[in-house]
Design a protein around this motif. Structure first.
Motif, PDB file in Angstrom:
ATOM      1  N   ARG A  44       3.388  84.470  43.392  1.00  0.00           N
ATOM      2  CA  ARG A  44       3.221  84.715  44.826  1.00  0.00           C
ATOM      3  C   ARG A  44       1.947  85.497  45.101  1.00  0.00           C
ATOM      4  O   ARG A  44       1.291  85.294  46.132  1.00  0.00           O
ATOM      5  CB  ARG A  44       4.441  85.476  45.349  1.00  0.00           C
ATOM      6  CG  ARG A  44       5.731  84.644  45.385  1.00  0.00           C
ATOM      7  CD  ARG A  44       6.930  85.516  45.713  1.00  0.00           C
ATOM      8  NE  ARG A  44       6.699  86.299  46.918  1.00  0.00           N
ATOM      9  CZ  ARG A  44       7.263  87.476  47.151  1.00  0.00           C
ATOM     10  NH1 ARG A  44       8.078  88.010  46.251  1.00  0.00           N
ATOM     11  NH2 ARG A  44       7.017  88.117  48.278  1.00  0.00           N
ATOM     12  N   ARG A 103      -5.211  83.635  47.215  1.00  0.00           N
ATOM     13  CA  ARG A 103      -5.981  82.397  47.340  1.00  0.00           C
ATOM     14  C   ARG A 103      -5.978  81.899  48.781  1.00  0.00           C
ATOM     15  O   ARG A 103      -7.007  81.444  49.305  1.00  0.00           O
ATOM     16  CB  ARG A 103      -5.408  81.344  46.400  1.00  0.00           C
ATOM     17  CG  ARG A 103      -6.238  80.075  46.339  1.00  0.00           C
ATOM     18  CD  ARG A 103      -5.602  79.064  45.424  1.00  0.00           C
ATOM     19  NE  ARG A 103      -6.408  77.844  45.346  1.00  0.00           N
ATOM     20  CZ  ARG A 103      -6.015  76.732  44.786  1.00  0.00           C
ATOM     21  NH1 ARG A 103      -4.812  76.659  44.243  1.00  0.00           N
ATOM     22  NH2 ARG A 103      -6.794  75.671  44.749  1.00  0.00           N
ATOM     23  N   LYS A 104      -4.826  81.973  49.428  1.00  0.00           N
ATOM     24  CA  LYS A 104      -4.723  81.529  50.816  1.00  0.00           C
ATOM     25  C   LYS A 104      -5.614  82.364  51.726  1.00  0.00           C
ATOM     26  O   LYS A 104      -6.154  81.862  52.721  1.00  0.00           O
ATOM     27  CB  LYS A 104      -3.269  81.623  51.276  1.00  0.00           C
ATOM     28  CG  LYS A 104      -3.022  81.076  52.666  1.00  0.00           C
ATOM     29  CD  LYS A 104      -1.541  81.112  53.022  1.00  0.00           C
ATOM     30  CE  LYS A 104      -1.294  80.546  54.422  1.00  0.00           C
ATOM     31  NZ  LYS A 104       0.151  80.577  54.768  1.00  0.00           N
ATOM     32  N   ASN A 122      -0.944  83.048  45.019  1.00  0.00           N
ATOM     33  CA  ASN A 122      -0.910  82.169  46.188  1.00  0.00           C
ATOM     34  C   ASN A 122      -1.362  82.894  47.450  1.00  0.00           C
ATOM     35  O   ASN A 122      -2.108  82.334  48.267  1.00  0.00           O
ATOM     36  CB  ASN A 122       0.502  81.611  46.374  1.00  0.00           C
ATOM     37  CG  ASN A 122       0.886  80.630  45.274  1.00  0.00           C
ATOM     38  OD1 ASN A 122       0.010  80.046  44.642  1.00  0.00           O
ATOM     39  ND2 ASN A 122       2.172  80.468  45.040  1.00  0.00           N
ATOM     40  N   ARG A 123      -0.920  84.137  47.627  1.00  0.00           N
ATOM     41  CA  ARG A 123      -1.301  84.878  48.827  1.00  0.00           C
ATOM     42  C   ARG A 123      -2.791  85.188  48.850  1.00  0.00           C
ATOM     43  O   ARG A 123      -3.464  85.049  49.878  1.00  0.00           O
ATOM     44  CB  ARG A 123      -0.506  86.185  48.905  1.00  0.00           C
ATOM     45  CG  ARG A 123       0.878  86.020  49.527  1.00  0.00           C
ATOM     46  CD  ARG A 123       1.361  87.324  50.112  1.00  0.00           C
ATOM     47  NE  ARG A 123       0.418  87.862  51.083  1.00  0.00           N
ATOM     48  CZ  ARG A 123       0.425  89.121  51.507  1.00  0.00           C
ATOM     49  NH1 ARG A 123       1.318  89.976  51.044  1.00  0.00           N
ATOM     50  NH2 ARG A 123      -0.451  89.532  52.395  1.00  0.00           N
TER      51      ARG A 123
END
Length: 468
Positions: A182, A188-189, A185-186
């Motif tokens: 997570r 990178r977003k 992902n956070r």
């Protein structure tokens, strides 16, 4: 010939081919005799499964040095020999010389180092440094959870990136979550440059359980560094009473040795992404800020193979009065256990401090065998009560220290990428000793009183030491 016979013949030929391939690879690339024999035995006696295990855990796919960061360095070790006057003035001078030869780096004077206990002390300082960053932030962590501990770091890194700071984040591909991260992902977003070290969903491209980046490092503006044993996770916040609390030790470092720490991060980032970090944002000029002498010691399954292990061996051989090792797990190569035992036999006070119970019962079983060897040689074993202490510390003669990420086990010494810092300062060594006071003393009578079934279990677990 029946279809069953053809199938059996095909399976037999495939098994022989795979086992033969493993044998050839082991003979060419494995240096340890015991490990080599074990892998060949597994390959031949466990058809297909043995080959799969070797492919996943036994093959070193890391070739880093060809891509290592190239830049002019002012801290390379250049001493050719030890001056007799220096040897007479300080018995640990041979250790200084040996580590210089091993690492190729000189010790840097003028540093300031602050010890931080647990995430309760370490995290606020790390977050404040990220929020104050003006040029660069590099963070590498084996575990980086998106929980009550990790969320503030994720937010701080996103804020730093948003205000124009060069932010780079490296999370281990297994420790940080193989199937789902997570944190990754956070970030990178949000557009933050982030990568997962040696991670791939394709098994043939992933070193899997071995060859992990176990380092814990934060470098800010090329001037401040945090390193030690603390990952980023809620279990390190003891004040919040987590279900499985972990005690640990981290360090805030300022001064010229920070350049060596930034180089470690830059090399890891270069290997994983191909991007070179060479600007002044990462490597500013550093002035002395204290009195401590320090030097970085790295280790990994490449050209730094066994480097931290060799430093520990040199330190043990140079000790004249005392050796103190604090480690969460004790399953090192046998040579280290022998060296500690020999030191005790020549009159050095040897203290080993380990948790009464670690977070891996199997490792606790396996360690009973080498602990017996140490006790028989005259070493003292101390068992610290819960909560589990994850610290990795070593002091010699109350004046020399080794801190960092490496546990005293085969995985840390020979399989993982690790980061330690050598420190030459008596006051600092004393602070380490005081911060990790020993607990209950283990004796041979306690080991002898264990039921036969337990002793057999412990000895069987010990056989898996090369893979633990």
């Amino acid at each position: 010939m029946s279809s069953f016979s053809l199938t059996a013949l095909f399976v037999t030929i495939a098994h022989i081919a795979i086992a033969s391939g493993v044998t050839v690879h082991v003979l060419l690339y494995k240096r340890n005799i015991g490990t080599s024999i074990s892998w060949m035995g597994i390959a031949w006696l466990s058809p297909f499964i043995g080959g799969l295990l070797y492919f996943a855990m036994g093959v070193n796919r890391v070739q880093r040095r060809a891509k290592r960061l190239r830049r002019e360095r002012s801290h390379l070790f250049v001493v050719d020999q030890i001056a007799p006057a220096d040897l007479a003035a300080d018995p640990l001078t041979p250790l200084e010389y040996a580590i210089g030869r091993l690492t190729g780096l000189s010790t840097e004077s003028g540093n300031r180092i602050e010890m931080l206990r647990n995430g309760d002390e370490a995290y606020p300082g790390m977050l404040a440094a990220i929020d104050a960053a003006t040029a660069s932030v590099g963070i590498c962590s084996y575990i980086f959870r998106a929980d009550v501990a990790g969320e503030p770091f994720i937010d701080a890194l996103i804020r730093a990136h948003g205000r124009g700071v060069q932010v780079r984040v490296l999370i281990d591909g297994i420790g940080g979550g193989y199937f789902l991260s997570r944190t990754y992902n956070r970030l990178r977003k949000a557009g933050v440059p982030v990568d997962r070290f040696l991670h791939s969903y394709f098994p043939w491209r992933t070193p899997f359980l071995n060859l992990r980046n176990h380092r814990k490092l934060l470098v800010v503006d090329g001037r401040i560094a945090f390193t030690g044993g603390i990952n980023i996770g809620a279990e390190n916040l003891l004040a919040t009473n987590p279900p499985h609390p972990v005690r640990d030790t981290h360090f805030r470092i300022e001064g010229p040795v920070v350049e060596q720490l930034v180089e470690v991060f830059a090399d890891d980032w270069l290997y994983e992404t191909g991007e070179k970090l060479l600007s002044d944002a990462w490597f500013p000029n550093l002035a002395p800020v204290g009195q401590v002498m320090a030097r970085v010691v790295t280790s990994g399954p490449d050209e730094d193979l066994e480097q931290i292990e060799f430093v520990a061996l040199h330190a043990i051989s140079c000790a004249r009065r005392s050796i103190r090792v604090v480690t969460p797990y004790y399953l090192p190569p046998e040579l280290l256990t022998t060296a500690l035992g020999l030191a005790a036999m020549r009159g050095v006070t040897v203290d080993l401090v380990v948790p009464e119970k670690s977070n891996h019962a199997f490792l606790d079983w396996a360690r009973r065998v080498p602990l017996r060897v140490l006790l028989e040689a005259g070493c003292r074993i101390w068992l610290r009560p819960e909560p589990f202490d994850h610290s990795k510390l070593m002091t010699v003669d109350d004046s020399w220290s080794l801190i960092g990420s490496a546990n005293w086990d085969t995985r840390s010494f020979r399989l993982n990428f690790e980061l330690n810092v050598e420190i030459q300062d008596p006051a600092f060594a004393q602070s380490l000793i005081q911060a990790t006071q020993a607990g209950r003393q283990l004796d041979l009578a306690t080991l002898d009183s264990e039921p036969l079934l337990f002793r057999l279990r412990n000895s069987a677990a010990r056989l898996l030491q090369p893979y633990l």
